[in-house]
Scaffold this active site. Structure first.
Site, PDB file in Angstrom:
ATOM      1  CG  MET A  18      -1.835  -1.217   1.339  1.00  0.00           C
ATOM      2  SD  MET A  18      -2.850  -1.512  -0.130  1.00  0.00           S
ATOM      3  CE  MET A  18      -3.815  -0.007  -0.170  1.00  0.00           C
ATOM      4  CD  GLU A 112       5.589  -4.571   2.799  1.00  0.00           C
ATOM      5  OE1 GLU A 112       6.333  -4.647   1.807  1.00  0.00           O
ATOM      6  OE2 GLU A 112       6.010  -4.661   3.968  1.00  0.00           O
TER       7      GLU A 112
END
Length: 410
Positions: A18, A112
């Site tokens: 992200m 993640e």
């Protein structure tokens, strides 16, 4: 190197990362902050930036920088106190959404995740198609942008995602991974720190392409299994599998940073009681109990610590706090304290009954009631009176956070 780009890969690993996760959420939730420089700190009292938006980074602001220094570089910087429960909520939504792509998902951190698409390739039209479908799915469930790396192993996929930032997609075919990595510094790969880098440099290995100049056994002798993995990582052959299951905890703990050189006993005990209650509530939530607890105070000369035994297995914050109080009374000599830590060691699941001790049913019922109220209305809605004075610094998301099980804790 010639290869058939349309042929299924023997292994296809995706890394979703992200973009500026916390800062991006703040920009989404505060629409007038969109495309403006935003820096997130740990609460209103926090002075160190834990992440910042790309607009702030354009001014030279970065993670770990003091807020005062950042404002000198970027006078229009917006300070956003962190909201860990909001971040965890959106992370959970994203991780659950990824299951629609493949059941093989490893939550690597709060922002993640690794996906193993090896078994699902026939359902899609190749790596690029998969990548855009994942980006679309993440956007659908969260409204947030991410960067994606795709390759044949975890390390190369993570490297590719880093190269794709922000909001990008990079595919490195497994047959080309060694060639792509060859010119990169070995320390650019996740998991190879400066210490390992110095060791490798001593043997003439600075870039990934240099790794095949030395035998794998040299690294294996120095670093064991990790050394073998490092040798393969540099050549795009990381053998590390994805880990899907959350293992039973070896410990359950919480810590908190204090104002520097805190020397008021009452404040130190308040922090310790806060951590004792958090550890106890977390154990009760997942049906764990412990008999031994690590209790520590970080001072200027290092940790003042002990392993305290309760005598019985317990999940009661009051019992844990009494161990903390006894530790402070006996060991602490008035020196300044920077941090406290309370950790349940070797917790066991299920009620651990003592043959000779009668269970305190009244305390059990009280704790059950407190947990129900706090679950519905928020942490420490009901709590010991001392915790009315607890720090206003918010909780933080631990690096090992997971959206399910005992790791789903802040």
């Amino acid at each position: 190197m010639a290869f058939d780009s349309s042929a299924p890969w023997s292994r296809m690993i995706v890394l979703i990362d992200m973009d500026c996760f916390f800062a991006q959420i703040e920009q989404m939730d505060n629409r007038n902050w969109f495309k403006k420089p935003v820096a997130v700190t740990n609460g209103t009292q926090g002075t160190t930036i834990i992440t910042c938006s790309y607009e702030a980074r354009a001014f030279g602001v970065h993670t770990g920088m003091r807020l005062k220094q950042a404002r000198q570089l970027c006078p229009g910087l917006i300070h956003a106190p962190s909201r860990p429960y909001r971040y965890a909520e959106l992370s959970t939504r994203i991780m659950e959404g990824l299951i629609d792509i493949t059941p093989d998902v490893e939550v690597f951190s709060v922002d993640e995740a690794f996906l193993d698409l090896s078994r699902c390739q026939s359902l899609y039209k190749g790596a690029t198609d998969i990548g855009y479908l994942i980006k679309k799915r993440v956007w659908q469930v969260s409204g947030l942008r991410c960067s994606i790396g795709i390759s044949g192993d975890k390390t190369t996929a993570k490297f590719a995602a880093k190269k794709a930032k922000p909001d990008g997609l990079k595919v490195i075919h497994p047959d080309l991974a060694a060639e792509v990595l060859a010119s990169e510094m070995v320390t650019a790969l996740s998991g190879i720190n400066k210490g390992i880098g110095r060791f490798l440099r001593h043997y003439g290995v600075e870039r990934c392409g240099d790794m095949k100049k030395i035998p794998m056994s040299l690294l294996a002798k120095r670093f064991g299994h990790l050394g073998r993995r490092i040798w393969l990582m540099a050549q795009g052959l990381d053998p590390e599998p994805l880990h899907f299951n959350v293992k039973a905890p070896k410990s359950i703990g919480h810590g908190k940073v204090l104002p520097p050189k805190t020397a008021q006993k009452n404040i130190i005990l308040t922090y310790l009681q806060h951590m004792a209650e958090k550890v106890a509530a977390r154990m009760r939530c997942f049906c764990y109990q412990a008999e031994c607890f690590f209790i520590g105070l970080k001072t200027e000369r290092g940790w003042l610590k002990t392993k305290a035994h309760a005598g019985v297995y317990t999940d009661d914050g009051q019992v844990i706090y009494q161990l903390c109080k006894a530790f402070v009374d006996f060991y602490w000599a008035g020196q300044g304290v920077w941090q406290v830590q309370v950790t349940a060691l070797s917790p066991r699941q299920g009620k651990q009954l003592d043959l000779f001790a009668q269970p305190d049913l009244q305390r059990e019922h009280l704790n059950q009631t407190v947990d129900k109220v706090n679950y519905r209305y928020g942490e420490l809605t009901l709590a010991p009176a001392r915790l009315l004075q607890k720090s206003t610094m918010p909780n933080v998301i631990a690096p090992a956070w997971k959206p399910k099980g005992h790791r789903k804790t802040i």
